[in-house]
Write a protein that holds these residues in place. Structure first.
Motif, PDB file in Angstrom:
ATOM      1  N   ARG A 284       0.790  -1.224   0.000  1.00  0.00           N
ATOM      2  CA  ARG A 284       0.000   0.000   0.000  1.00  0.00           C
ATOM      3  C   ARG A 284       0.827   1.280   0.000  1.00  0.00           C
ATOM      4  NH1 ARG A 284      -2.351  -4.124   2.293  1.00  0.00           N
ATOM      5  NH2 ARG A 284      -4.606  -4.383   2.190  1.00  0.00           N
ATOM      6  N   TRP A 285       2.024   1.255   0.563  1.00  0.00           N
ATOM      7  CA  TRP A 285       2.849   2.446   0.714  1.00  0.00           C
ATOM      8  C   TRP A 285       4.125   2.342  -0.112  1.00  0.00           C
ATOM      9  CZ3 TRP A 285       2.841   3.805   6.692  1.00  0.00           C
ATOM     10  CH2 TRP A 285       1.541   4.200   7.041  1.00  0.00           C
ATOM     11  N   SER A 286       4.845   3.429  -0.164  1.00  0.00           N
ATOM     12  CA  SER A 286       6.123   3.464  -0.870  1.00  0.00           C
ATOM     13  C   SER A 286       7.171   2.643  -0.122  1.00  0.00           C
ATOM     14  CB  SER A 286       6.602   4.917  -0.987  1.00  0.00           C
ATOM     15  OG  SER A 286       7.970   4.978  -1.306  1.00  0.00           O
ATOM     16  N   SER A 287       7.736   1.647  -0.777  1.00  0.00           N
ATOM     17  CA  SER A 287       8.783   0.828  -0.162  1.00  0.00           C
ATOM     18  C   SER A 287      10.001   1.676   0.174  1.00  0.00           C
ATOM     19  CB  SER A 287       9.182  -0.315  -1.098  1.00  0.00           C
ATOM     20  OG  SER A 287       8.105  -1.198  -1.308  1.00  0.00           O
ATOM     21  N   ARG A 288      10.298   2.645  -0.674  1.00  0.00           N
ATOM     22  CA  ARG A 288      11.436   3.532  -0.450  1.00  0.00           C
ATOM     23  C   ARG A 288      11.268   4.316   0.847  1.00  0.00           C
ATOM     24  NH1 ARG A 288      11.321   8.762  -1.714  1.00  0.00           N
ATOM     25  NH2 ARG A 288      13.274   9.950  -1.803  1.00  0.00           N
ATOM     26  N   ARG A 289      10.115   4.898   1.070  1.00  0.00           N
ATOM     27  CA  ARG A 289       9.880   5.667   2.292  1.00  0.00           C
ATOM     28  C   ARG A 289       9.896   4.771   3.527  1.00  0.00           C
ATOM     29  NH1 ARG A 289       4.994   9.821   0.452  1.00  0.00           N
ATOM     30  NH2 ARG A 289       6.234  11.037  -1.039  1.00  0.00           N
ATOM     31  N   MET A 290       9.367   3.567   3.384  1.00  0.00           N
ATOM     32  CA  MET A 290       9.385   2.637   4.507  1.00  0.00           C
ATOM     33  C   MET A 290      10.816   2.322   4.934  1.00  0.00           C
ATOM     34  SD  MET A 290       6.331   0.010   3.385  1.00  0.00           S
ATOM     35  CE  MET A 290       6.740  -1.166   4.676  1.00  0.00           C
ATOM     36  N   LEU A 291      11.689   2.087   3.960  1.00  0.00           N
ATOM     37  CA  LEU A 291      13.077   1.747   4.274  1.00  0.00           C
ATOM     38  C   LEU A 291      13.810   2.924   4.915  1.00  0.00           C
ATOM     39  CD1 LEU A 291      14.020  -0.339   1.112  1.00  0.00           C
ATOM     40  CD2 LEU A 291      13.744  -1.183   3.446  1.00  0.00           C
ATOM     41  N   ILE A 292      13.539   4.132   4.453  1.00  0.00           N
ATOM     42  CA  ILE A 292      14.142   5.308   5.090  1.00  0.00           C
ATOM     43  C   ILE A 292      13.750   5.363   6.559  1.00  0.00           C
ATOM     44  CG2 ILE A 292      14.080   7.838   5.166  1.00  0.00           C
ATOM     45  CD1 ILE A 292      13.829   7.782   2.093  1.00  0.00           C
TER      46      ILE A 292
END
Length: 405
Positions: A284-292
């Motif tokens: 559902r969300w941006s994987s990039r933002r989750m990893l940050i």
């Protein structure tokens, strides 16, 4: 409503990873008994772990190719059996070099086969819907293994010694886990005359697309390196640093076996929650933002270990670190599939986890070496915080739009 067989396959994969990776994650419980038994210092026991991570890591691209060719089922069955036999044989070791050979090489080869590479290949074939959630479920096998096998091993070592404990672990793998995988796991929906959960992918057969691309072209793409290098740091700070050294660190600070076992259990329980939540959100969300976010929180949590002289701080660290421990795996794998779906999945994921294991090897050995010189883990924790900041920066520099290429 009839249960789709993909969920049964998911359970079998979860069970295999829980058992095999749980045995691997229990390594920290054996460090002090092995040091006492074989007159080893911390750098030498860390070297055993380092060798195992290197072997594990180098096996990943090979495992990925074998899975692409022969299917994950055969690889997972053979790998689980290899770990079971090798673990039992460690009970017969009389010299440290035998331990290096059995654990560092044979156990690690088996662990490399029953790993994320196989799990990712299985989930990719069986799920076109809820794929991130399914990846989170199988990845939770690591957390459940850590929560049960590590404290369980600590308890068994107290009751029956480390030799009896490895026999119990090996028999568990051979007599229970292998039969479950044999009877339940299947390579792909066609083996059961089914379609994947969620239906056939509208983009067509990903494997067929993959075969038309160069295996090595991915190495010329900067996005791959900006995904893999943070994952190298992930390995350094989790399976390398924490899974190898958290128990000895707690022992050095005078924490009791009960407090240490509680910290490991809390870390694992929150790890499971973080993994499942991460998989759910990754759809559902941006994987990039989750990893940050995950790498940022992980770096902050390590500060607690630098001031951890009370049991409550150790337990708080375990909860916070656990939430972002293996939670990075599902969004990282999804980033690969979104940016590189024209490459062979097994091959790419294999190289991704090779990078993770290189980080794990360094994160296992370097802190042990620093400890032998400084009699403290502080410098290793400072280095881990610095590396996690670099991981945040590299992840931030990835393209914001997660389109397949």
């Amino acid at each position: 409503m009839k249960l789709h067989y993909g969920w049964i396959v998911l359970f079998a994969t979860f069970f295999a990873l829980f058992a095999v990776q749980g045995v691997r994650l229990a390594f920290g419980a054996f460090i002090i008994p092995w040091e006492n038994e074989f007159s080893l210092d911390r750098s030498m026991t860390s070297l055993i772990s380092t060798v195992s991570f290197i072997v594990y890591g180098l096996s990943q691209p090979v495992v990925g190719r074998l899975i692409d060719r022969y299917g994950a089922r055969m690889i997972v069955i053979g790998s689980t059996a290899l770990v079971g036999v090798s673990v039992i044989l460690t009970a017969m070791t009389q010299q440290s070099w035998q331990l290096f050979l059995l654990y560092g090489f044979f156990v690690s080869l088996g662990v490399g086969g029953a790993s994320n590479v196989a799990a990712a290949a299985i989930v990719t074939k069986w799920f076109t819907a809820k794929r991130g959630f399914a990846l989170g479920i199988v990845e939770a096998g690591f957390g459940v293994g850590q929560m049960i096998m590590v404290p369980g091993s600590l308890l068994l070592i107290q009751v029956m010694g480390w030799r009896g404990t490895v026999v119990v672990l090996g028999l568990f793998l051979l007599l229970l886990v292998v039969p479950v995988v044999v009877f339940l796991l299947r390579n792909q929906p066609a083996d059961k005359n089914l379609s994947p959960y969620g239906g056939v992918n509208e983009q067509g057969d990903t494997v067929a697309e993959n075969k038309n691309s160069s295996l090595w072209s991915v190495f010329a793409v900067y996005k791959f390196w900006f995904i893999i290098m943070p994952f190298v740091i992930c390995g350094f700070t989790t399976t390398g640093l924490m899974d190898t050294h958290l128990i000895p660190f707690a022992h050095d600070h005078g924490f009791s076996t009960q407090v240490t076992g509680s910290a490991v259990s809390i870390l694992a329980a929150f790890n499971i929650a973080g993994i499942i939540l991460s998989g759910y959100l990754a759809d559902r969300w941006s994987s990039r933002r989750m990893l940050i976010f995950f790498y940022s929180v992980r770096s902050l949590s390590l500060i607690l270990l630098l001031v951890s002289h009370e049991p409550v701080l150790l337990l708080i660290f375990a909860a916070v670190f656990g939430l972002v421990d293996f939670a990075t795996v599902a969004p990282t794998q999804l980033l690969v599939t979104k940016h590189f779906n024209k490459h062979r999945v097994g091959f790419i994921i294999g190289w991704l986890f090779l990078g993770h294991q290189v980080g794990s090897a360094l994160g296992s050995y370097i802190p042990g070496l620093l400890y032998s010189h400084n009699n403290s883990y502080s410098s290793a924790f400072y280095a881990a915080i610095f590396l996690l900041v670099l991981a945040v920066i590299m992840t931030y520099l990835l393209p914001k739009k997660e389109l397949a290429s």
